[in-house]
Write a protein that holds these residues in place. Structure first.
Motif, PDB file in Angstrom:
ATOM      1  N   MET A   1       0.834  -1.173   0.000  1.00  0.00           N
ATOM      2  CA  MET A   1       0.000   0.000   0.000  1.00  0.00           C
ATOM      3  C   MET A   1       0.883   1.242   0.000  1.00  0.00           C
ATOM      4  O   MET A   1       1.877   1.290   0.691  1.00  0.00           O
ATOM      5  CB  MET A   1      -0.855   0.015   1.255  1.00  0.00           C
ATOM      6  N   ARG A   5      -2.226   6.244   0.127  1.00  0.00           N
ATOM      7  CA  ARG A   5      -3.416   5.413   0.350  1.00  0.00           C
ATOM      8  C   ARG A   5      -3.628   5.174   1.845  1.00  0.00           C
ATOM      9  O   ARG A   5      -4.756   5.199   2.336  1.00  0.00           O
ATOM     10  CB  ARG A   5      -3.262   4.100  -0.386  1.00  0.00           C
ATOM     11  N   VAL A  35     -17.856  -0.471  -4.090  1.00  0.00           N
ATOM     12  CA  VAL A  35     -16.501  -1.000  -4.210  1.00  0.00           C
ATOM     13  C   VAL A  35     -15.961  -0.534  -5.554  1.00  0.00           C
ATOM     14  O   VAL A  35     -16.514  -0.863  -6.601  1.00  0.00           O
ATOM     15  CB  VAL A  35     -16.492  -2.547  -4.137  1.00  0.00           C
ATOM     16  N   PRO A  36     -14.882   0.281  -5.533  1.00  0.00           N
ATOM     17  CA  PRO A  36     -14.351   0.793  -6.799  1.00  0.00           C
ATOM     18  C   PRO A  36     -13.770  -0.319  -7.663  1.00  0.00           C
ATOM     19  O   PRO A  36     -13.242  -1.307  -7.154  1.00  0.00           O
ATOM     20  CB  PRO A  36     -13.280   1.788  -6.372  1.00  0.00           C
ATOM     21  N   SER A  37     -13.872  -0.115  -8.964  1.00  0.00           N
ATOM     22  CA  SER A  37     -13.304  -1.086  -9.897  1.00  0.00           C
ATOM     23  C   SER A  37     -11.783  -0.961  -9.871  1.00  0.00           C
ATOM     24  O   SER A  37     -11.246   0.024  -9.370  1.00  0.00           O
ATOM     25  CB  SER A  37     -13.820  -0.802 -11.308  1.00  0.00           C
ATOM     26  N   PRO A  38     -11.070  -1.959 -10.401  1.00  0.00           N
ATOM     27  CA  PRO A  38      -9.603  -1.865 -10.450  1.00  0.00           C
ATOM     28  C   PRO A  38      -9.120  -0.621 -11.201  1.00  0.00           C
ATOM     29  O   PRO A  38      -8.140   0.006 -10.813  1.00  0.00           O
ATOM     30  CB  PRO A  38      -9.178  -3.139 -11.167  1.00  0.00           C
ATOM     31  N   GLU A  40     -10.734   2.283 -11.414  1.00  0.00           N
ATOM     32  CA  GLU A  40     -10.960   3.428 -10.541  1.00  0.00           C
ATOM     33  C   GLU A  40      -9.934   3.482  -9.411  1.00  0.00           C
ATOM     34  O   GLU A  40      -9.442   4.550  -9.060  1.00  0.00           O
ATOM     35  CB  GLU A  40     -12.373   3.390  -9.962  1.00  0.00           C
ATOM     36  N   SER A  41      -9.601   2.326  -8.862  1.00  0.00           N
ATOM     37  CA  SER A  41      -8.585   2.274  -7.806  1.00  0.00           C
ATOM     38  C   SER A  41      -7.235   2.735  -8.326  1.00  0.00           C
ATOM     39  O   SER A  41      -6.513   3.476  -7.647  1.00  0.00           O
ATOM     40  CB  SER A  41      -8.466   0.860  -7.244  1.00  0.00           C
ATOM     41  N   LEU A  44      -7.356   6.527  -8.656  1.00  0.00           N
ATOM     42  CA  LEU A  44      -7.263   7.188  -7.363  1.00  0.00           C
ATOM     43  C   LEU A  44      -5.861   7.101  -6.783  1.00  0.00           C
ATOM     44  O   LEU A  44      -5.372   8.053  -6.156  1.00  0.00           O
ATOM     45  CB  LEU A  44      -8.295   6.608  -6.401  1.00  0.00           C
ATOM     46  N   ASP A  45      -5.187   5.968  -6.975  1.00  0.00           N
ATOM     47  CA  ASP A  45      -3.793   5.830  -6.525  1.00  0.00           C
ATOM     48  C   ASP A  45      -2.900   6.839  -7.235  1.00  0.00           C
ATOM     49  O   ASP A  45      -2.065   7.506  -6.610  1.00  0.00           O
ATOM     50  CB  ASP A  45      -3.273   4.413  -6.764  1.00  0.00           C
TER      51      ASP A  45
END
Length: 76
Positions: A1, A5, A35-38, A40-41, A44-45
């Protein structure tokens, strides 16, 4: 992580604990929670890292001020 994050998760946990009283690890997520999709994740990262990098790279180390605008040299 990533560090960004972890900071984001800490902020969310703090806001949830203020809103609900206390939060424990045994607390299950609400039914139907988002739950965000991969994709979207990943976005955001990237966004959180770029935001952190902006402040890390543009903050004046002598006085700690961050510019109001970029690329002008005027500091807040």
């Amino acid at each position: 992580m990533t560090v960004a994050r972890l900071l984001c998760l800490a902020a969310v946990a703090a806001s949830v604990s203020c809103a609900r009283g206390t939060v424990t690890q045994a607390t299950a997520p609400a039914t139907g929670s988002y739950v965000p999709s991969p994709r979207e994740s990943a976005f955001l990262d990237t966004l959180s890292r770029r935001t952190f990098d902006f402040f890390w790279e543009t903050t004046n180390p002598r006085n700690g001020l961050t510019p109001d605008r970029w690329p002008t040299k005027s500091f807040s």
